[in-house]
Design an enzyme around this catalytic site. Structure first.
Site, PDB file in Angstrom:
ATOM      1  N   GLU A   1     -36.700   8.599  -5.050  1.00  0.00           N
ATOM      2  CA  GLU A   1     -38.083   8.815  -4.617  1.00  0.00           C
ATOM      3  C   GLU A   1     -38.338   8.541  -3.141  1.00  0.00           C
ATOM      4  O   GLU A   1     -39.255   9.115  -2.556  1.00  0.00           O
ATOM      5  CB  GLU A   1     -39.018   7.896  -5.412  1.00  0.00           C
ATOM      6  CG  GLU A   1     -39.016   8.140  -6.899  1.00  0.00           C
ATOM      7  CD  GLU A   1     -39.826   7.070  -7.603  1.00  0.00           C
ATOM      8  OE1 GLU A   1     -40.987   7.335  -7.929  1.00  0.00           O
ATOM      9  OE2 GLU A   1     -39.288   5.961  -7.802  1.00  0.00           O
TER      10      GLU A   1
ATOM     11  N   GLY B   1     -37.902  17.316 -12.982  1.00  0.00           N
ATOM     12  CA  GLY B   1     -38.938  16.526 -13.647  1.00  0.00           C
ATOM     13  C   GLY B   1     -39.940  15.949 -12.678  1.00  0.00           C
ATOM     14  O   GLY B   1     -41.125  16.202 -12.768  1.00  0.00           O
TER      15      GLY B   1
ATOM     16  N   CYS C   1     -36.309  26.649  -4.609  1.00  0.00           N
ATOM     17  CA  CYS C   1     -35.574  25.512  -5.169  1.00  0.00           C
ATOM     18  C   CYS C   1     -36.448  24.285  -4.954  1.00  0.00           C
ATOM     19  O   CYS C   1     -36.989  24.098  -3.865  1.00  0.00           O
ATOM     20  CB  CYS C   1     -34.233  25.327  -4.465  1.00  0.00           C
ATOM     21  SG  CYS C   1     -33.397  23.801  -4.958  1.00  0.00           S
TER      22      CYS C   1
END
Length: 1340
Positions: free
Chosen positions: A1271, A807, A154
């Site tokens: 992030e 992504g 994952c």
């Protein structure tokens, strides 16, 4: 023998439904994955890697075991299972487990409601691994859960919530997580003042376990009675299936098998297909005949006699493991030495699915050079029982067999019937060792089997056998060394002699495939030393009166690092008690698609059904790093059946990309993997065969530049230098007590999104209109690129994004290239085109995170106060500009991290090299650049003789201040995060415990590190922060929300509905998000830079407020009315129920001429503390504990935000520890799949993993005072890196080795082992760098 000459009927069941596949529909080259997705249209089973390494395609296979008379359920990776091997089997896919249309299964419910799904692409595989476990064990142990998920990757969640969902089924899952330790999991911190139990307004529950439906085994699908009848009365006739190129023969009796093998001596036997499958992946390689012994029970017989154990060659590795565990529990320890060694390796060999499929015979016969079991079987004197029509014979499994010598091998007509493993004896000791990049599901660098037999009652060696895997083309036996050691006493003198002999005999050339040569040489002797100590300990027990004890400090070398189940707590601010119950903001709401992810009903790009007349596209890439294209010859490809066309640059009607970044190469190629042309064919098989036939002639060009070092030499740069400066750095350096200079090398990183790049282009019949379904973070960029490529207006092109399977920046720019090429193919052929990249091609073509080389010079006082810092960074941009200039800018802006240093100079440059262009990646330069800053802090600490955390604290921002680029901010939340992390992690007491442990242990060391973070969010330009939304209210009161953000797994759609629900004051259940489409919300900005939810949330809020204002007069007139009544009344009064919301964006700008600006809307602050333990002899490490405190302000959805933090942290941890990209001296990427490129697995996460969102924090700028957290957690993974560095530094101090100020990331086992230099690293032979051609080259 064969009943007929034509194909027989292939009978098996899928999800309880019988499938009879006859004649032309059976092709032995078709895998179960292809069959499920393309023929049966069950798309819940995902295509992730095609090599069985990621687990995305996991399904359950059930068969009847005629020996045990039981139904056997086992998980497999469908991408490796040949369809023909399933005769008589029942297959269960995620769709057969449960559905949102009928009934969801508890496994599906719990993984979704435990927030164990983000992008959802890996979720069906996770569900199937867990479901299979529960079919075999109703109350599994936590160890069994870890094993079951060991083969599933994952990239989003960080695994913790997935394990949490599985733990709800486990037998020992109830009660306190720290039961038996005398502590409570809720006791945090060094004193009780902040313990969670006493903290008001804080919550630690992300889901309510009591709401889960119970597991009811009576509701599962039964094994089909028809298959049971077939299995109990098996047909003995041979089944034959004829494909286009391959014939599959499955005999019904042992006699038939032997006759077939005699008739087809070159035909391989296929059971699990785990070895043959990946090897056959290139379309040119195939065997015309395959023999399947799956219906031969004789190959599964297990028998135990007084002299040993005989295992049928057809037994799967999982079955072998179960047999060995049982034998070990029954026999005395002295007889089971070899079995214990085998069992140890069977626990970590590959993943559960591969162990279920791979057979013992296949493993032995494949003779992989990295084999885990063959070295142990070789030293254990195993015998191979062979059989053919000529009779039976035995051959030893020795070095001659493993080397493939004809005289010691099987004859072509023979098959391996069984493997006999003798019992061990008293005074005989056997051990096994392996070292790999990861602890599970990773091919080993080196494996070893070792056995010694002593003369009774003595320590005199009577027999010695040592075998190694991973050190050559085959398993290597150190026979000569062993012979010379016979008769020696087991003591230090023997150890020294043995190491010398082994290094002479087991030699590894400097250019050996796989590289890591010095590391592997060191492991040869390190493993033997471990074996020496293990045997010494056993001899002490038997000969205690004559043996001195092993020094206590050496005992830790005897223990392998344990693998533990993760536990921990997640803390967040509870919503205000006055907040209405139906207001979902701030609550841990499940991901909108969570249940659909878990049932496989969430539709991804390649799950869209085949469109009428659809064609398949594949790409032809450059095999040279820098060359002129002389010719492209596609004539041979075009002659193949099914091939429709070849698309080259000449076919592009509009713009072929940018001047320096062509979509398809013209005249020249600049890297291996550059796109040259594309082939279009009717089927996937046809197009893959065709690309092999496109012949390209090159003429090599100079220079060829791969590394940053070479780029600097050739002055090869992509853009001007980015520079920031403050104070007087030269003057400051003259006034400091000490100066240190150092270097930092940070390797690149592959995005490894679970869903590879894919696009479907559908042309419409008029006006040049196109519908494009694409997996992208930036639909508008795809739309614009296709428009310019085809030279048609943007308004004719509609891009649709339902959801993206991960992504991380890798789907910002790249999807536009693939969509444009597919669109050219669609325009030329007039037909729909589907382009789906294989994992290998995706990794080869797309680039990733920029590798970095940094140099620092730091001046400081003896107190640790830093007065001057000069950092120069170079990033490897690859062959085109892409995002490299912006990455260099962001890197420069963010280098200061959390520190106030008065005299600074930061410089960054992007290098132009002949590698695939690197691009955006989560963190955008910050994770690489700030590692340089933190490495500098660590160096200062070492020089001052102070702990690094003291240097960090001393130099941190303290009061409201300005950054190097003159942006004002308050560091108050940063300091709070630091202090809270110190306390929650009990840092000071644990630092003392680490030091105490290190004093007592020589071969194991612990390290601990605490890292602060000031992460700037957003783009450095106002226009990139604008966003729009479109909200419709329908006359039944339901609401449709659309916005410009893309669902990447970060839960943006969920958050947008939470915003709309609060604003409109109606429940989320009345709302829907359909997709992101350029037709509904135009001119969108990439979903990136952590601001997706911020800016789109503002736009949704604006649209809802407009609508509410329109409804206000009606609501005031009818205050007792319902929402539905108000909406109907508004429609009747001709009030518009549709509104466009808009957010103009945060102000952000940067003037590089002046070196100042306000480039970022706001900062996210955080701190992370990690503790690790390393094995100095192997370089392995385990993560003991991580505590993260993050300033999320008022989280929109704490479950999603904590998931983002954890997922980013684990991804960052991968960057800094295991994820290593290897390029050949010709610029070819070696690491092109999960076998070679190791992202963290379920066993790599910290054993204790605590995440806390800083309470009582606010910011007026953002939507409901929330912050974007996509992030920031990435860099906090460096706390693991610096903890490893701390442990290595402790080892080096103890060994009196000088401090090394060259830092290399990732901290792989190779780096750790070689940094912990000792007598074993000193004794290995070394090669002069220029005297050989290395397997891989450094690029940072």
């Amino acid at each position: 023998m064969p009943c007929s000459t034509r194909s027989d009927e292939l009978v098996f069941f899928v999800n309880g439904r019988k499938l009879s596949v006859i004649e032309r529909n059976v092709d032995p080259e078709v895998t179960l994955l292809t069959f499920l997705r393309k023929i049966v249209r069950l798309t819940g089973t995902k295509h992730g890697c095609g090599r069985g390494g990621c687990g995305a395609c996991t399904v359950m296979v059930s068969t009847y075991d005629s020996t045990s008379k039981k139904i056997r359920h086992f998980s497999v990776t469908a991408c490796l299972v040949p369809i023909c091997s399933l005769y008589g089997a029942a297959v269960t896919t995620v769709e057969g487990v449960g559905s949102i249309k009928t009934r969801i299964h508890p496994v599906q419910e719990r993984i979704a409601k435990s927030h164990g799904t983000q992008c959802g692409f890996c979720t069906p595989g996770m569900v199937m691994s867990m479901y299979t476990l529960l079919r075999n064990h109703l109350d599994p142990s936590e160890e069994q859960l870890l094993e079951a998920l060991g083969g599933n990757l994952c990239r989003c969640t960080g695994y913790r919530p997935i394990l949490e969902s599985g733990r709800t089924f486990c037998a020992e899952a109830n009660g306190c997580q720290q039961k038996g330790t005398g502590k409570c999991c809720l006791d945090q911190g060094e004193n009780d003042s902040s313990s969670l139990g006493r903290e008001s307004g804080l919550c630690t529950e992300l889901f309510v376990k009591e709401e889960f439906q119970p597991l009811d085994p009576t509701q599962e699908l039964i094994f089909p009675p028809e298959l049971l009848r077939m299995a109990t009365n098996p047909e003995k006739c041979t089944l034959t299936f004829h494909g286009e190129r391959v014939t599959w023969i499955s005999p019904g009796s042992f006699k038939d098998l032997l006759e077939l093998k005699a008739k087809h001596p070159e035909a391989p036997l296929v059971l699990g297909n785990t070895s043959l499958g990946p090897a056959m992946k290139p379309q040119e390689r195939f065997h015309p005949v395959l023999l399947s012994p799956v219906r031969i029970p004789e190959l599964h017989v297990v028998s135990q006699k007084s002299n040993g154990l005989t295992l049928g060659a057809g037994c799967s590795l999982a079955e072998v493991r179960d047999v060995l565990a049982e034998i070990i529990s029954e026999l005395p320890e002295e007889k089971t030495q070899t079995y214990r060694a085998l069992l140890k390796h069977l626990k970590s060999l590959a993943g559960q699915q591969i162990r279920n499929m791979a057979s013992l015979g296949g493993h032995v016969i494949s003779r992989h050079h990295y084999s885990d079991l063959n070295p142990i079987l070789a030293v254990g004197n195993a015998t191979l029982n062979l059989i053919s029509t000529e009779g039976v014979r035995q051959i030893p499994l020795n070095q001659h067999f493993l080397a493939g010598l004809a005289s010691a091998d099987l004859k072509p007509e023979e098959i391996l019937e069984s493997v006999h493993i003798p019992h061990s004896r008293k005074w005989e000791f056997v051990a096994a060792f392996r070292q790999a990049e990861c602890r599970q599901n990773a091919l080993p660098d080196v494996t070893a089997g070792m056995r010694v037999l002593f003369e009774d009652g003595t320590d005199t060696i009577a027999d010695l056998s040592l075998a190694y895997g991973g050190l050559g083309a085959a398993t290597v036996s150190a026979q000569r060394s062993c012979q010379q050691l016979l008769g020696r006493h087991w003591n230090e003198l023997m150890l020294d002699e043995a190491c010398r002999l082994l290094l002479e005999e087991v030699s590894l050339p400097a250019s050996a495939p796989g590289g890591r040569v010095e590391f592997k040489r060191t492991l040869v002797v390190s493993f033997f030393f471990k074996f020496y100590l293990e045997v010494l300990r056993e001899l002490q027990k038997l000969l205690d009166r004559r043996y001195p004890e092993i020094p206590a400090r050496f005992l830790s070398a005897l223990e392998d690092l344990p693998v533990g189940m993760t536990q921990g707590i997640q803390t967040y601010q509870s919503v205000d008690s006055h907040q209405p119950l139906q207001d979902p903001v701030g609550r841990p709401i499940m991901h909108l698609s969570g249940l659909k992810h878990a049932t496989g009903e969430a539709v991804f790009c390649d799950d869209i059904p085949v469109v009428d007349k659809e064609l398949v596209m594949a790409l032809v890439t450059s095999t040279r790093a820098h060359a002129k294209i002389i010719s492209i010859d596609s004539s041979e490809a075009l002659e193949l059946p099914g091939v429709v066309d070849v698309i080259t640059a000449e076919d592009i009607p509009g713009t072929n990309g940018a001047a320096d970044d062509k979509l398809l190469a013209v005249d020249e190629v600049l890297c291996v993997g550059q796109l040259i042309c594309a082939v279009v064919a009717e089927t996937e098989v046809q197009v893959k065969r065709a690309i092999e036939k496109v012949k390209i002639t090159y003429e090599d060009l100079e220079p060829v530049i791969f590394s940053i070092e070479d780029a600097i030499k050739h002055n090869s740069f992509l853009c001007p230098e980015k520079k920031l400066e403050q104070g007087n750095i030269e003057e400051a350096f003259e006034k400091v007590d000490q100066i240190v200079e150092g270097e930092v090398h940070v390797g690149g990183q592959e995005h490894f999104y679970m869903e590879t790049q894919r696009v479907l282009v559908i042309p419409k019949t008029e006006d040049h209109e196109l519908d494009i379904y694409v997996s992208t973070q930036d639909a508008a960029h795809v739309q614009k690129t296709v428009s310019s490529t085809l030279s048609i207006p943007i308004n004719r092109i509609t891009c649709h994004v339902k959801r993206v399977g991960g992504g991380f920046g890798g789907k910002v720019g790249r999807p536009a290239t693939f969509a444009a090429i597919a669109a050219v193919g669609s325009l030329k052929t007039g037909r729909p085109i589907r382009l789906v990249l294989d994992r290998e091609d995706d990794m080869l073509i797309t680039g990733g995170r920029h590798p970095l080389f940094g140099k620092y010079k730091v001046g400081f006082m003896n107190s640790g106060r830093i007065k001057a810092l000069d950092i120069e960074c170079y990033i490897n941009g690859g062959c085109t500009l892409d995002e490299s200039e912006m990455v260099a800018e962001f890197l420069t802006l963010k280098l200061e991290n959390a520190y106030k240093i008065h005299n600074l100079r930061f410089r960054s440059r992007a290098c132009l090299t002949n590698l695939p262009s690197n691009t955006a990646f989560r963190g955008f330069g910050f994770p690489q650049g700030t590692l340089v800053t933190e490495a500098c802090i660590t160096a200062v600490a070492a020089k001052c003789g102070l702990p690094p955390e003291k240097i960090r604290k001393k130099n941190m921002y303290k009061t409201v201040d300005k950054t190097i680029y003159k942006q004002a901010f308050s560091p108050e939340p940063l300091i709070r995060c630091w202090d809270e992390c110190l306390e929650r992690a009990s840092f000071h007491s644990r630092r003392e415990q680490v030091e105490e442990f290190n004093k007592k242990n020589y071969w194991k060391k612990k390290g601990i590190a605490l890292i602060p973070m000031k992460f700037s969010v957003g783009f450095a330009a106002t226009s990139y922060h604008q966003a729009a939304a479109l909200v419709h209210i329908y006359t039944d009161g339901s609401v449709l929300v659309t916005h410009g953000g893309n669902e990447l797994g970060q839960g943006i759609h969920t958050k947008m509905l939470q915003v709309a629900s609060r604003e409109l004051k109606i429940p989320m259940s009345s709302m829907h998000v359909c997709e992101t489409s350029t037709a509904t919300v135009p001119n969108t900005i990439a979903t990136a830079a952590s601001v997706g939810s911020d800016v789109n949330g503002k736009a949704v809020q604006n649209a809802c407020q407009i609508l509410l204002k329109r409804l206000e007069p009606i609501m005031k007139k009818h205050p007792g009315g319902t929402w539905e009544e108000w909406v109907e009344a508004a429609f009747a009064k001709r009030i518009s129920l549709s509104a466009t919301g808009y957010f103009r964006g945060y102000k952000a700008f940067m003037d590089w001429e002046k070196g100042e600006g306000d480039p970022f809307p706001y900062y996210v602050y955080g701190a992370a503390c990690s503790e690790v333990e390393i094995d100095c002899l192997t370089g392995a490490h385990r993560k003991i504990r991580t505590d993260i405190v993050m300033d999320a302000c008022c989280s929109l959805n704490p479950a999603i935000d904590i998931g983002q933090i954890e997922g980013a942290f684990i991804q960052g941890m991968g960057l800094y520890t295991t994820e290593e990209l290897n390029y050949s001296p010709e610029g070819i990427l070696h690491s092109r799949g999960p076998d070679e490129y190791k992202i963290p697995t379920v066993t790599d996460i910290p054993e204790e993993f605590n995440v806390s969102l800083l309470p009582s924090s606010h910011t007026p700028l953002t939507i409901y005072s929330s912050k974007g957290l996509g992030e920031s957690g990435m860099f906090l993974g460096s706390s693991v890196f610096f903890a490893i560095a701390d442990a290595v530094a402790a080892a080096r101090r103890e060994r009196d080795i000088a401090q090394d100020f060259t830092v290399r990331s990732p901290a792989t086992p190779e780096w750790v082992r070689m940094a912990c230099a000792d007598r074993f690293t000193e004794m290995i032979p070394r090669d002069e760098p220029k005297t050989f051609k290395p397997w891989s080259i450094p690029i940072a």
